[in-house]
Design an enzyme around this catalytic site. Structure first.
Site, PDB file in Angstrom:
ATOM      1  N   VAL A  61       0.839  -1.201   0.000  1.00  0.00           N
ATOM      2  CA  VAL A  61       0.000   0.000   0.000  1.00  0.00           C
ATOM      3  C   VAL A  61       0.875   1.252   0.000  1.00  0.00           C
ATOM      4  O   VAL A  61       0.575   2.235  -0.689  1.00  0.00           O
ATOM      5  CB  VAL A  61      -0.967   0.010   1.210  1.00  0.00           C
ATOM      6  CG1 VAL A  61      -1.771   1.303   1.251  1.00  0.00           C
ATOM      7  CG2 VAL A  61      -1.903  -1.193   1.159  1.00  0.00           C
ATOM      8  N   CYS A  62       1.968   1.219   0.749  1.00  0.00           N
ATOM      9  CA  CYS A  62       2.822   2.404   0.926  1.00  0.00           C
ATOM     10  C   CYS A  62       3.257   3.064  -0.382  1.00  0.00           C
ATOM     11  O   CYS A  62       3.131   4.280  -0.521  1.00  0.00           O
ATOM     12  CB  CYS A  62       4.046   2.058   1.769  1.00  0.00           C
ATOM     13  SG  CYS A  62       3.631   1.527   3.444  1.00  0.00           S
ATOM     14  N   PRO A  63       3.747   2.313  -1.368  1.00  0.00           N
ATOM     15  CA  PRO A  63       4.207   3.010  -2.569  1.00  0.00           C
ATOM     16  C   PRO A  63       3.079   3.717  -3.313  1.00  0.00           C
ATOM     17  O   PRO A  63       3.315   4.725  -3.973  1.00  0.00           O
ATOM     18  CB  PRO A  63       4.844   1.910  -3.417  1.00  0.00           C
ATOM     19  CG  PRO A  63       4.288   0.632  -2.914  1.00  0.00           C
ATOM     20  CD  PRO A  63       3.991   0.868  -1.454  1.00  0.00           C
TER      21      PRO A  63
END
Length: 180
Positions: A51-53
């Site tokens: 999810v972070c990128p």
């Protein structure tokens, strides 16, 4: 019991970071305040995840809009600057970040995540916390959510613009609309 942070002076910080030019440097709230800038400080759990990128690159792709609003964006995790740099040097096609337009800071001792109330101590990672801090150092907005859910850049920009009006913004207020 948790202590209220909104409306108070934000916890000061200085962290090592990978800057937009891919060099190592430092970021600090004091520096942003000295430069009369708003600070959009966001925490994410860790590098090389899924999810972070999506949110890190979404914020970077719209960085000019933050810059137009006199705001500096700083991403933070508990990873090292070396891990950040490796992730930045990994292409987006390979689940990396590619070039970024703002710094990624390394909260390796977990102090900043602790100060902002987003540290999951037993895991040593941060929740997805987003904080908007005025040029005077007042924490004016905070939202913390589960690590499975990415943030919305449109909403972050809308809230920043609402705060900058200095007025009362009703529900569903959009930039350009009247305040109360």
């Amino acid at each position: 019991m948790a202590e209220r942070m909104v409306g108070k002076q934000a916890p000061r910080f200085e962290m090592e970071a990978v800057l937009a030019n891919k060099e190592f440097g430092k970021v600090s709230l004091e520096e942003n305040m000295k430069n009369d800038k708003w600070t959009v400080l966001f925490f994410y759990p860790m590098d090389f995840t899924f999810v972070c990128p999506t949110e890190i690159t979404a914020l970077s792709d719209r960085y000019d809009e933050f810059e137009d609003l006199d705001a500096e964006v700083i991403g933070v995790s508990t990873d090292t600057i070396h891990t950040h740099l490796a992730w930045i040097k990994t292409s987006r096609e390979d689940n990396g970040l590619g070039d970024l337009n703002y710094p990624l800071a390394a909260d390796t001792n977990h102090q900043v995540a602790k100060d902002y109330g987003v540290l999951i101590e037993e895991e040593g990672v941060a929740l997805r916390g987003l904080f908007i801090i005025s040029p005077e150092g007042e924490l004016q907005y905070q939202v913390v959510n589960h690590n499975n859910i990415g943030r919305d850049v449109d909403e972050t920009l809308r809230v920043l613009q609402a705060l900058q009006t200095g007025g009362l913004c009703p529900a569903n207020w959009k930039p350009g609309q009247e305040t109360l």
